[in-house]
Enzyme design. Structure first.
Site, PDB file in Angstrom:
ATOM      1  N   ILE A  77      -2.505  -7.569  -2.209  1.00  0.00           N
ATOM      2  CA  ILE A  77      -2.803  -8.453  -1.648  1.00  0.00           C
ATOM      3  C   ILE A  77      -3.854  -9.675  -1.323  1.00  0.00           C
ATOM      4  O   ILE A  77      -3.741 -10.450  -0.686  1.00  0.00           O
ATOM      5  CB  ILE A  77      -2.536  -7.856  -0.134  1.00  0.00           C
ATOM      6  CG1 ILE A  77      -4.146  -6.852  -0.255  1.00  0.00           C
ATOM      7  CG2 ILE A  77      -1.475  -6.889   0.002  1.00  0.00           C
ATOM      8  CD1 ILE A  77      -4.532  -6.234   1.414  1.00  0.00           C
TER       9      ILE A  77
ATOM     10  N   GLY B 178       0.097   4.837  -1.407  1.00  0.00           N
ATOM     11  CA  GLY B 178      -1.257   6.179  -0.385  1.00  0.00           C
ATOM     12  C   GLY B 178      -0.872   6.739   0.053  1.00  0.00           C
ATOM     13  O   GLY B 178       1.090   7.416   0.215  1.00  0.00           O
TER      14      GLY B 178
ATOM     15  N   GLY C 279       0.924  -1.020  -0.145  1.00  0.00           N
ATOM     16  CA  GLY C 279      -0.280   0.320   0.141  1.00  0.00           C
ATOM     17  C   GLY C 279       0.882   1.594   0.002  1.00  0.00           C
ATOM     18  O   GLY C 279       0.171   2.088   0.493  1.00  0.00           O
TER      19      GLY C 279
ATOM     20  N   TYR D 116     -16.138   0.151   6.721  1.00  0.00           N
ATOM     21  CA  TYR D 116     -14.367   0.868   6.945  1.00  0.00           C
ATOM     22  C   TYR D 116     -14.848   0.320   8.854  1.00  0.00           C
ATOM     23  O   TYR D 116     -13.582  -0.948   8.503  1.00  0.00           O
ATOM     24  CB  TYR D 116     -14.505   2.117   6.312  1.00  0.00           C
ATOM     25  CG  TYR D 116     -13.074   2.554   7.331  1.00  0.00           C
ATOM     26  CD1 TYR D 116     -12.083   1.654   6.529  1.00  0.00           C
ATOM     27  CD2 TYR D 116     -13.564   3.559   7.950  1.00  0.00           C
ATOM     28  CE1 TYR D 116     -10.618   1.999   6.801  1.00  0.00           C
ATOM     29  CE2 TYR D 116     -11.879   3.627   7.979  1.00  0.00           C
ATOM     30  CZ  TYR D 116     -10.632   3.105   7.669  1.00  0.00           C
ATOM     31  OH  TYR D 116      -9.373   3.431   8.024  1.00  0.00           O
TER      32      TYR D 116
HETATM   33  P1  NAD Z   1      -4.882   4.881   0.419  1.00  0.00           P
HETATM   34  O1  NAD Z   1      -6.048   4.077  -0.126  1.00  0.00           O
HETATM   35  O2  NAD Z   1      -3.924   6.386   0.657  1.00  0.00           O
HETATM   36  O3  NAD Z   1      -3.475   3.890   0.147  1.00  0.00           O
HETATM   37  C1  NAD Z   1      -3.803   2.851  -0.012  1.00  0.00           C
HETATM   38  C2  NAD Z   1      -3.158   2.375  -1.000  1.00  0.00           C
HETATM   39  O4  NAD Z   1      -3.537   0.617  -1.022  1.00  0.00           O
HETATM   40  C3  NAD Z   1      -3.281   2.680  -2.398  1.00  0.00           C
HETATM   41  O5  NAD Z   1      -2.179   2.954  -2.938  1.00  0.00           O
HETATM   42  C4  NAD Z   1      -3.658   1.216  -2.929  1.00  0.00           C
HETATM   43  O6  NAD Z   1      -3.543   0.830  -4.314  1.00  0.00           O
HETATM   44  C5  NAD Z   1      -3.029  -0.156  -2.361  1.00  0.00           C
HETATM   45  N1  NAD Z   1      -3.396  -1.368  -2.384  1.00  0.00           N
HETATM   46  C6  NAD Z   1      -5.473  -1.243  -2.624  1.00  0.00           C
HETATM   47  N2  NAD Z   1      -5.553  -2.669  -2.903  1.00  0.00           N
HETATM   48  C7  NAD Z   1      -4.386  -2.756  -2.594  1.00  0.00           C
HETATM   49  C8  NAD Z   1      -4.309  -4.690  -3.099  1.00  0.00           C
HETATM   50  N3  NAD Z   1      -5.066  -4.973  -3.536  1.00  0.00           N
HETATM   51  N4  NAD Z   1      -3.083  -4.731  -2.956  1.00  0.00           N
HETATM   52  C9  NAD Z   1      -1.702  -3.989  -2.932  1.00  0.00           C
HETATM   53  N5  NAD Z   1      -1.701  -2.068  -2.314  1.00  0.00           N
HETATM   54  C10 NAD Z   1      -4.006  -2.700  -2.872  1.00  0.00           C
HETATM   55  O7  NAD Z   1      -4.348   4.984   2.120  1.00  0.00           O
HETATM   56  P2  NAD Z   1      -3.683   5.490   3.554  1.00  0.00           P
HETATM   57  O8  NAD Z   1      -4.540   6.358   3.592  1.00  0.00           O
HETATM   58  O9  NAD Z   1      -2.580   5.159   2.537  1.00  0.00           O
HETATM   59  O10 NAD Z   1      -4.332   4.684   4.717  1.00  0.00           O
HETATM   60  C11 NAD Z   1      -3.202   3.246   4.851  1.00  0.00           C
HETATM   61  C12 NAD Z   1      -3.449   3.054   5.896  1.00  0.00           C
HETATM   62  O11 NAD Z   1      -3.918   3.807   7.027  1.00  0.00           O
HETATM   63  C13 NAD Z   1      -5.052   1.899   5.918  1.00  0.00           C
HETATM   64  O12 NAD Z   1      -5.157   0.899   6.684  1.00  0.00           O
HETATM   65  C14 NAD Z   1      -6.594   3.080   6.639  1.00  0.00           C
HETATM   66  O13 NAD Z   1      -7.411   2.520   6.535  1.00  0.00           O
HETATM   67  C15 NAD Z   1      -5.260   3.573   7.658  1.00  0.00           C
HETATM   68  N6  NAD Z   1      -5.957   4.759   8.148  1.00  0.00           N
HETATM   69  C16 NAD Z   1      -5.706   5.927   7.432  1.00  0.00           C
HETATM   70  C17 NAD Z   1      -6.085   6.892   8.072  1.00  0.00           C
HETATM   71  C18 NAD Z   1      -5.513   8.487   7.351  1.00  0.00           C
HETATM   72  O14 NAD Z   1      -6.488   9.535   7.591  1.00  0.00           O
HETATM   73  N7  NAD Z   1      -5.372   8.171   5.771  1.00  0.00           N
HETATM   74  C19 NAD Z   1      -6.763   7.292   9.420  1.00  0.00           C
HETATM   75  C20 NAD Z   1      -6.824   5.685   9.739  1.00  0.00           C
HETATM   76  C21 NAD Z   1      -6.205   4.923   9.520  1.00  0.00           C
HETATM   77  C1  AKB Z   2     -11.637   7.485   7.091  1.00  0.00           C
HETATM   78  O1  AKB Z   2     -11.662   9.348   6.873  1.00  0.00           O
HETATM   79  O2  AKB Z   2     -12.129   6.991   6.616  1.00  0.00           O
HETATM   80  C2  AKB Z   2      -9.691   7.501   8.039  1.00  0.00           C
HETATM   81  C3  AKB Z   2     -10.189   7.446   8.679  1.00  0.00           C
HETATM   82  C4  AKB Z   2     -10.221   8.163   9.840  1.00  0.00           C
HETATM   83  O3  AKB Z   2      -9.622   6.038   9.195  1.00  0.00           O
HETATM   84  N1  AKB Z   2      -9.514   9.013   7.700  1.00  0.00           N
END
Ligand code: NAD
Ligand code: AKB
Length: 313
Positions: free
Chosen positions: A54, A12, A9, A143
């Protein structure tokens, strides 16, 4: 032992920054970035990259064998707003994807895994202010349900298979290096871009929707600090509460207006408001602070000025 870290990932919002930091710490060739899409220039050019899904166990197996991986950071997920539109795909990616990685860790003797949870594990009956580490959890979003299941699986694999699973319930994250990927808190990144481009922003959350948020440098620090801590300090194997700063869209708009003359924010709440309404306003992270010394550095004022300075540059 020479650690080889696989970040899945990596293209992202978090991966874009985490991979760069991990490469500074462990060496460029020891951090393998992986995703189903091509990452940023810095990630792609800064070290090895693998196209990896994945949901494809064979591909994961091949990449782990090829690079002799010793640790995994699993970031791939569908975020809250997108997950409501594609519930089955979200469950498949967020839960089956995690289970694939957990069983592969067991099979390949990979002992250390980072997997992020979210404040979305909390729900309407959870206490909204200073939400404790252990409390009512009744998530009512696809989610949030998937993240709660993930927490239970991480704890289970730690207890039964001895995998050193470590996790943080991230709040909404704000950064300038990558665009956010379909979350409810994404407004807090979009607002900066629109303020600089158009001097106005129409927010999809109501103005008084206070949520726990965090600046990306703090999120990366928390992740590294947790992963570097001695395992004797880690009592929570589901996921740790961590807190940065809580604010509403109108608080953020007012802070931006101090730097962007004439900036105006309007509010047209859409279906994401319902998701936000079910989440806490603020988080009690005393367990993370006591056990592994967590402490955020950025408040609303410093985050806002740093975001604008970097976006203007
Ligand atoms: P994002 O959506 O920006 O990035 C996720 C990445 O996963 C993307 O680049 C996507 O291409 C990749 N992906 C999707 N399907 C895939 C697959 N089958 N195999 C491999 N890669 C794949 O998400 P993020 O904001 O970087 O978040 C990363 C993690 O942190 C997630 O688990 C999210 O739930 C968690 N999280 C994020 C936030 C936030 O505010 N960004 C808050 C709470 C939790
Ligand atoms: C979302 O809004 O989905 C994320 C999170 C709080 O997990 N930024």
């Amino acid at each position: 032992m020479n650690e080889v870290i696989l970040v899945i990932g990596a293209s992202g919002q978090i991966g874009t920054e985490l991979v760069v930091r991990l490469r500074e710490m462990y060496g460029e060739s020891n951090v393998i970035a992986a995703d189903i899409i091509i990452p940023s220039y810095d990630v792609m050019e800064g070290g090895p990259f693998e196209l990896l899904d994945i949901l494809n166990k064979k591909q994961i197996h091949n990449v782990i064998e090829k690079h002799k991986v010793t640790q995994i950071y699993l970031l791939a997920a569908l975020l809250s707003a997108t997950a409501e539109h594609y519930p089955k795909a979200a469950w498949e990616l967020n839960v089956t994807g995690l289970l694939n990685i957990l069983s592969i860790c067991e099979k390949h003797n990979i002992k250390k895994l980072f997997w992020p949870s979210s404040i979305a594990v909390f729900g309407p009956r959870t206490p909204k202010d200073n939400t404790p580490q252990v409390t009512i959890m009744d998530p009512n979003t696809v989610y949030g349900i998937s993240k709660q299941a993930g927490e239970r699986w991480c704890e289970y694999y730690h207890e039964h298979q001895g995998i050193d699973c470590r996790s943080i319930r991230y709040p909404g994250l704000i950064g300038y290096k990558a665009t956010p990927g379909g979350g409810t808190t994404d407004y807090a990144v979009h607002i900066f871009h629109e303020a600089l481009k158009k001097n106005s922003y129409d927010c999809f959350l109501a103005e008084d929707t206070t949520l726990p948020m965090m600046y990306m440098p703090d999120a990366i620090d928390a992740t590294i600090k947790l992963m570097e801590s001695d395992s004797t300090k880690i009592s929570v194997r589901s996921s740790y509460n961590v807190s940065g700063v809580s604010f509403s869209p109108s608080d953020l708009a007012a802070e931006i207006a101090k730097h962007v003359q004439g900036f105006e924010c309007t509010y047209t709440p859409d279906e994401r408001q319902q998701l936000a309404k079910s989440w806490p306003r603020s988080i009690d992270d005393s367990v993370a602070r006591e056990e592994w010394g967590w402490q955020p550095s950025f408040d609303l004022k410093h985050m806002t000025s740093d975001m604008l300075a970097n976006l203007r540059y």
